[in-house]
Design a protein around this motif. Sequence first.
Motif, PDB file in Angstrom:
ATOM      1  N   SER A   4       1.713  -7.895 -13.643  1.00  0.00           N
ATOM      2  CA  SER A   4       1.783  -6.643 -12.729  1.00  0.00           C
ATOM      3  C   SER A   4       2.449  -7.349 -11.362  1.00  0.00           C
ATOM      4  O   SER A   4       1.540  -7.963 -10.561  1.00  0.00           O
ATOM      5  CB  SER A   4       0.444  -5.769 -12.314  1.00  0.00           C
ATOM      6  OG  SER A   4       0.565  -4.889 -11.426  1.00  0.00           O
TER       7      SER A   4
ATOM      8  N   GLY B 296       4.196  -6.755  -7.559  1.00  0.00           N
ATOM      9  CA  GLY B 296       4.478  -5.732  -6.773  1.00  0.00           C
ATOM     10  C   GLY B 296       6.017  -6.210  -6.112  1.00  0.00           C
ATOM     11  O   GLY B 296       6.675  -7.277  -6.725  1.00  0.00           O
TER      12      GLY B 296
ATOM     13  N   ASP C 245       5.973  -3.283 -12.964  1.00  0.00           N
ATOM     14  CA  ASP C 245       5.012  -2.556 -11.619  1.00  0.00           C
ATOM     15  C   ASP C 245       5.128  -1.407 -11.830  1.00  0.00           C
ATOM     16  O   ASP C 245       6.184  -0.375 -11.714  1.00  0.00           O
ATOM     17  CB  ASP C 245       6.073  -3.233 -10.420  1.00  0.00           C
ATOM     18  CG  ASP C 245       5.230  -2.399  -9.035  1.00  0.00           C
ATOM     19  OD1 ASP C 245       4.181  -2.118  -9.274  1.00  0.00           O
ATOM     20  OD2 ASP C 245       5.767  -2.709  -8.119  1.00  0.00           O
TER      21      ASP C 245
ATOM     22  N   ARG D 154       4.156   0.939  -9.897  1.00  0.00           N
ATOM     23  CA  ARG D 154       4.713   1.735  -8.764  1.00  0.00           C
ATOM     24  C   ARG D 154       6.109   2.183  -8.767  1.00  0.00           C
ATOM     25  O   ARG D 154       6.466   3.027  -8.107  1.00  0.00           O
ATOM     26  CB  ARG D 154       4.055   1.202  -7.673  1.00  0.00           C
ATOM     27  CG  ARG D 154       2.721   0.884  -7.338  1.00  0.00           C
ATOM     28  CD  ARG D 154       2.465  -0.163  -6.318  1.00  0.00           C
ATOM     29  NE  ARG D 154       2.497  -1.557  -7.010  1.00  0.00           N
ATOM     30  CZ  ARG D 154       2.168  -2.613  -6.609  1.00  0.00           C
ATOM     31  NH1 ARG D 154       1.419  -2.596  -5.378  1.00  0.00           N
ATOM     32  NH2 ARG D 154       2.384  -3.623  -7.018  1.00  0.00           N
TER      33      ARG D 154
ATOM     34  N   SER E 187      -1.859 -10.673 -12.111  1.00  0.00           N
ATOM     35  CA  SER E 187      -1.128  -9.801 -10.866  1.00  0.00           C
ATOM     36  C   SER E 187      -0.624 -10.807  -9.920  1.00  0.00           C
ATOM     37  O   SER E 187      -1.191 -11.885  -9.509  1.00  0.00           O
ATOM     38  CB  SER E 187      -2.458  -9.069 -10.324  1.00  0.00           C
ATOM     39  OG  SER E 187      -2.849  -7.970 -11.058  1.00  0.00           O
TER      40      SER E 187
ATOM     41  N   THR F 253       0.447 -10.229  -6.112  1.00  0.00           N
ATOM     42  CA  THR F 253       0.029  -9.298  -5.104  1.00  0.00           C
ATOM     43  C   THR F 253       0.720  -9.286  -3.780  1.00  0.00           C
ATOM     44  O   THR F 253       0.532  -8.539  -3.165  1.00  0.00           O
ATOM     45  CB  THR F 253      -1.665  -9.210  -4.677  1.00  0.00           C
ATOM     46  OG1 THR F 253      -1.847 -10.638  -4.421  1.00  0.00           O
ATOM     47  CG2 THR F 253      -2.318  -8.897  -6.283  1.00  0.00           C
TER      48      THR F 253
ATOM     49  N   ASN G 248       2.486   1.200   1.433  1.00  0.00           N
ATOM     50  CA  ASN G 248       1.093   1.643   1.164  1.00  0.00           C
ATOM     51  C   ASN G 248       0.558   2.954   1.415  1.00  0.00           C
ATOM     52  O   ASN G 248      -0.027   3.411   0.561  1.00  0.00           O
ATOM     53  CB  ASN G 248       0.097   0.701   1.689  1.00  0.00           C
ATOM     54  CG  ASN G 248       0.328  -0.781   1.084  1.00  0.00           C
ATOM     55  OD1 ASN G 248       0.575  -0.940   0.035  1.00  0.00           O
ATOM     56  ND2 ASN G 248       0.092  -1.868   1.956  1.00  0.00           N
TER      57      ASN G 248
ATOM     58  N   ALA H 288       2.160   4.950  -1.627  1.00  0.00           N
ATOM     59  CA  ALA H 288       1.409   4.196  -2.769  1.00  0.00           C
ATOM     60  C   ALA H 288       0.040   5.238  -3.012  1.00  0.00           C
ATOM     61  O   ALA H 288      -0.220   5.456  -3.969  1.00  0.00           O
ATOM     62  CB  ALA H 288       1.428   3.007  -2.807  1.00  0.00           C
ATOM     63  N   SER H 289      -0.625   5.451  -1.988  1.00  0.00           N
ATOM     64  CA  SER H 289      -1.889   6.008  -1.737  1.00  0.00           C
ATOM     65  C   SER H 289      -1.913   7.376  -2.194  1.00  0.00           C
ATOM     66  O   SER H 289      -2.802   7.944  -2.905  1.00  0.00           O
ATOM     67  CB  SER H 289      -2.520   5.737  -0.433  1.00  0.00           C
ATOM     68  OG  SER H 289      -2.046   6.670   0.610  1.00  0.00           O
TER      69      SER H 289
ATOM     70  N   GLY I 115      -1.002   4.563  -6.431  1.00  0.00           N
ATOM     71  CA  GLY I 115      -0.723   3.224  -6.612  1.00  0.00           C
ATOM     72  C   GLY I 115      -1.592   1.925  -5.753  1.00  0.00           C
ATOM     73  O   GLY I 115      -2.080   2.267  -4.717  1.00  0.00           O
ATOM     74  N   GLU I 116      -1.371   0.784  -6.125  1.00  0.00           N
ATOM     75  CA  GLU I 116      -2.120  -0.332  -5.663  1.00  0.00           C
ATOM     76  C   GLU I 116      -1.442  -0.574  -4.327  1.00  0.00           C
ATOM     77  O   GLU I 116      -0.315  -0.558  -4.086  1.00  0.00           O
ATOM     78  CB  GLU I 116      -2.136  -1.454  -6.538  1.00  0.00           C
ATOM     79  CG  GLU I 116      -2.923  -1.234  -7.758  1.00  0.00           C
ATOM     80  CD  GLU I 116      -3.219  -2.323  -8.719  1.00  0.00           C
ATOM     81  OE1 GLU I 116      -2.480  -3.421  -8.489  1.00  0.00           O
ATOM     82  OE2 GLU I 116      -3.873  -2.266  -9.980  1.00  0.00           O
ATOM     83  N   ARG I 117      -2.102  -1.311  -3.423  1.00  0.00           N
ATOM     84  CA  ARG I 117      -1.583  -1.924  -2.175  1.00  0.00           C
ATOM     85  C   ARG I 117      -0.623  -3.001  -2.441  1.00  0.00           C
ATOM     86  O   ARG I 117      -0.864  -3.771  -3.380  1.00  0.00           O
ATOM     87  CB  ARG I 117      -2.766  -2.159  -1.229  1.00  0.00           C
ATOM     88  CG  ARG I 117      -3.627  -1.096  -0.658  1.00  0.00           C
ATOM     89  CD  ARG I 117      -4.498  -1.561   0.573  1.00  0.00           C
ATOM     90  NE  ARG I 117      -4.058  -2.415   1.497  1.00  0.00           N
ATOM     91  CZ  ARG I 117      -3.296  -1.998   2.546  1.00  0.00           C
ATOM     92  NH1 ARG I 117      -3.303  -0.940   2.594  1.00  0.00           N
ATOM     93  NH2 ARG I 117      -2.810  -2.795   3.411  1.00  0.00           N
TER      94      ARG I 117
END
Length: 401
Positions: free
Chosen positions: A26, A28, A217, A219, A241, A243, A257, A260-261, A265-267
């Motif tokens: 994963s 980003g 990814d 996202r 991951s 990150t 972010n 994404a929130s 989605g992850e930060r």
Amino acid sequence: MSKDVIDLTCEQRYAATTTATNAVVSAGPGSGKTRVIAARVEHLVRERSVCPSRIACLVFTRSAAEEIRTRVAQAVGPEVASRVVIDTFHGLAARYVVPPGFRVATEAEEDAAVRSLLVGPTRRPSRERLRYRDIRRAIVAYEACLDPASAVVGHTVRRLQAASLVPMWALVPFALVGASLASGRHVLVDEAQDCTPNERLLATMLARGGALFAVLDDRQAIMGWRGAAPWEPDEGAERISLTRAFRFGPRVADCANVIASLFGGERVDGDVSIASVVEVETGGRIETSPGIQTAVLCRTHAQCAYVVEHMCDRPAVHVTRDPVGDPFSREADRFDGVWRDGAIVVSTVHAFKGREADHVICTLGPDTEVRPPPEELRVLYVAITRARYRLTFAELPEGIR
């Protein structure tokens, strides 16, 4: 060991050197996935003595293939790198299924074959009349999944084959059902979240008896319109991951972010050494700096055309695919050429995916009254994370949105 491997972060190095036969990374935006893929190839060749011809890197764009090919050549040398298969899914499938004397149809040729079904003696009675968009939907379904081809897809294929042409969208299905694929490979898949079921099956078949290394990814999963489906890791697959982003600083990361929130989605962590700027332009004109690699990203081609004509403060080019050009030409991606000429690139977000620019002007924005669907939020997320140093939000007129 090359400098690229030495300079990897701990999480990048772990991903590049894992011994798992099935790994899902994963990664980003801007987290160095291309570097990891190249380092993975070097690790397989140098440390695990894998024959270069048994390694295949599958990507979605010619520019991504070129970047990986360049990095691999720097790591293991041009001669060894030339034996590694680094290609798009379509390019790899074409090696197996395009007969001698045939070639892959251009976009214009393929479109002409589709439209020919709507006119002439083969045109259906009015009650059963085909519509262009219905044919296109059938083609998308055929390319994405191993469902039986509809009659209209078969008619289109035969018309092209009569002219010694193979449509781009038939390459992967043809390879799955009619080619003797060389399995037992170490297969590395870039942007795996964009794979259709057929593309995943192609990668899996090539990796049978070898190893599968998928970088993705969630996202940035915005290709559902072409039949892309989530890449669900197989049972027992190792999950890794990446990150930290190295493309942009904390301000761009904070903006990404927030979006994404809204869709779960992850930060992503921005690089504190990069001084990024986020701003809003409200004057109806886009202010840019000559000599800076600049891209204006829109949702539709109609919006791109409006931006070029009415909003740019210096020459700008709406970059689209060449419908009559060689679909496998390395010159088909015109972004670098536009920048070399000192102009602004204007593009849809989908066409610009996988690229980046020093200054990105985003004409998409979340509705402050109604939350957009997750797909639209992901498109906005992708647009935001293309920026290296400067991100500008510019508002389009009401009727152009």
